[in-house]
Write an enzyme that holds these catalytic residues in place. Structure first.
Site, PDB file in Angstrom:
ATOM      1  N   GLU A 168       5.913 -42.201  44.391  1.00  0.00           N
ATOM      2  CA  GLU A 168       6.639 -41.484  45.446  1.00  0.00           C
ATOM      3  C   GLU A 168       6.532 -39.957  45.291  1.00  0.00           C
ATOM      4  OE1 GLU A 168       8.175 -42.539  48.297  1.00  0.00           O
ATOM      5  OE2 GLU A 168       8.441 -40.411  48.689  1.00  0.00           O
ATOM      6  N   GLU A 213       0.426 -23.821  42.880  1.00  0.00           N
ATOM      7  CA  GLU A 213      -0.144 -24.513  41.724  1.00  0.00           C
ATOM      8  C   GLU A 213      -0.618 -23.462  40.716  1.00  0.00           C
ATOM      9  OE1 GLU A 213      -0.724 -28.139  41.558  1.00  0.00           O
ATOM     10  OE2 GLU A 213       0.697 -28.054  43.196  1.00  0.00           O
ATOM     11  N   LYS A 239      -2.921 -35.011  49.309  1.00  0.00           N
ATOM     12  CA  LYS A 239      -1.804 -35.782  49.880  1.00  0.00           C
ATOM     13  C   LYS A 239      -2.250 -36.577  51.106  1.00  0.00           C
ATOM     14  CE  LYS A 239       1.270 -32.305  47.997  1.00  0.00           C
ATOM     15  NZ  LYS A 239       1.823 -30.975  48.224  1.00  0.00           N
ATOM     16  N   GLY A 283       9.565 -28.820  43.271  1.00  0.00           N
ATOM     17  CA  GLY A 283      10.765 -28.355  42.577  1.00  0.00           C
ATOM     18  C   GLY A 283      11.171 -29.283  41.449  1.00  0.00           C
TER      19      GLY A 283
HETATM   20  N1  HSE Z   1       1.827 -26.392  45.196  1.00  0.00           N
HETATM   21  C1  HSE Z   1       2.384 -27.494  45.916  1.00  0.00           C
HETATM   22  C2  HSE Z   1       3.020 -26.963  47.199  1.00  0.00           C
HETATM   23  C3  HSE Z   1       3.396 -28.209  45.051  1.00  0.00           C
HETATM   24  O1  HSE Z   1       3.074 -25.742  47.373  1.00  0.00           O
HETATM   25  O2  HSE Z   1       3.428 -27.753  48.049  1.00  0.00           O
HETATM   26  C4  HSE Z   1       3.671 -29.620  45.438  1.00  0.00           C
HETATM   27  O3  HSE Z   1       2.516 -30.431  45.454  1.00  0.00           O
END
Ligand code: HSE
Length: 339
Positions: free
Chosen positions: A148, A208, A223, A320
């Site tokens: 998830e 990231e 994603k 987060g």
């Molecule tokens: N670097 C990613 C973002 C973190 O900014 O959404 C979550 O995958």
């Protein structure tokens, strides 16, 4: 039963997950009957610890926060040995994502399943590159491979599709899948330059470790791959998904969109057409009246187009410490409720 947990990777997510377990210990036991013990942690920076009776989580959390090497229950086992030999029920794979090879997380997940442990991960690498192989392995041994936290942190996206939306046919999933770029586009609209706002996004911890993955759209593409292959049962290869990030968007483009009653958003799309699943990532000018146009800052949002309900939109945090820690907890609760 008591869930014995091993954590691989003790960064923001691993620490956040442990804080939630500690802060909510009584609530989780009373409300869901969850009893847990962390029996091991492996971390490149702090070292590996193991104690079959349970490690001292508050003490090790303090050491990690102080960036100190673990000094209690130190183990001579390397990470793979810890995964294989530990007396654990669940391995939480929380190391950093590598979307090129999926490693070392893929091997961690594979070895955990082969040694009879459920796997929970927020790592996009194994989920985007090796989902089919891992879910097949999990099924073979009657185990869970739960992911998830890989898409929009703890905001329920994969669980929504598999649970409350079960029975609907989902024909399209479309939305904002990267918080860093949405935050950057929001601030650029207020007048900040691309370079200034990227620096702030890094300072705020949204981006990231290498922000190229965010601004070039690769994080969102990971994603999209997961959504396509897990929710839509597609067979997409991450490298074949068309992907354009926000590096080409200038302050002048943002101004032009505003003049036309529109706003730039980096949009990930997965579509099912004539039985074929496709995916893409690209910046789009969205009409201000569209629900996704109002999603600002680091917030993520996804609209599922379904046959029975029409459009269903989920808006929530995509990253987060506790937001992703919650995803891990939720998957652990699902595993616990099945036994
Ligand atoms: N670097 C990613 C973002 C973190 O900014 O959404 C979550 O995958």
């Amino acid at each position: 039963m008591k869930q014995r947990i091993v954590i691989i990777g003790f960064g923001t997510v691993g620490q956040g997950f442990c804080e939630i377990l500690l802060n909510k210990k009584e609530f989780l036991k009373k409300q869901y009957g969850l009893k847990w013990e962390i029996v091991g942690i492996a971390d490149k920076a702090y070292g590996n610890v193991y104690n079959a009776k349970g490690i001292d989580v508050p003490f090790l959390l303090e050491e990690a926060k102080a960036k100190k090497q673990f000094s209690k229950d130190a183990s001579k086992w390397d990470t793979l040995t810890l995964i294989k030999k530990s007396k654990a029920d669940i391995v939480c794979e929380l190391t950093y994502t590598d979307l090129k090879t999926g490693e070392p997380a893929y091997t961690h997940c594979k070895e955990a399943l082969k040694s009879g442990k459920h796997v929970v991960t927020s790592n996009k690498g194994p989920a985007a590159l090796h989902y089919r192989k891992l879910i097949k392995l999990a099924d073979k041994y009657g185990l869970h491979f739960r992911i998830e936290g890989t898409v929009v942190a703890g905001t329920p996206i994969l669980n929504l599709a598999a649970g409350p939306l079960a029975g609907c046919e989902i024909t399209r999933i479309r939305g904002i899948l990267n918080g860093t770029t949405n935050y950057m586009l929001t601030e650029m609209e207020k007048g900040m330059s691309y370079a200034e706002v990227l620096k702030v996004a890094q300072e705020l911890g949204y981006a990231e470790a290498d922000p190229t993955g965010d601004v070039e759209g690769y994080d969102a593409r990971g994603k999209v791959t997961i959504l396509a292959n897990v929710v839509m049962d597609g067979q997409l290869d991450i490298d074949n998904i068309p992907c354009r990030g926000i590096t080409g968007i200038t302050s002048s483009d943002i101004h032009t969109a505003k003049e036309h009653g529109k706003r730039w958003k980096l949009i990930g799309t997965v579509e099912m057409k004539d039985g074929k699943v496709t995916g893409s990532v690209a910046p789009e000018m969205i009409d201000l009246t569209h629900p996704l146009a109002g999603v600002m800052g680091a917030t993520n949002a996804l609209t599922f187009t379904t046959d029975l309900l029409g459009d269903v939109t989920m808006v929530g945090p995509g990253a987060g410490r506790w937001q992703t820690g919650f995803a891990i907890l939720n998957d652990v609760l699902t595993i616990d409720s099945a036994y």
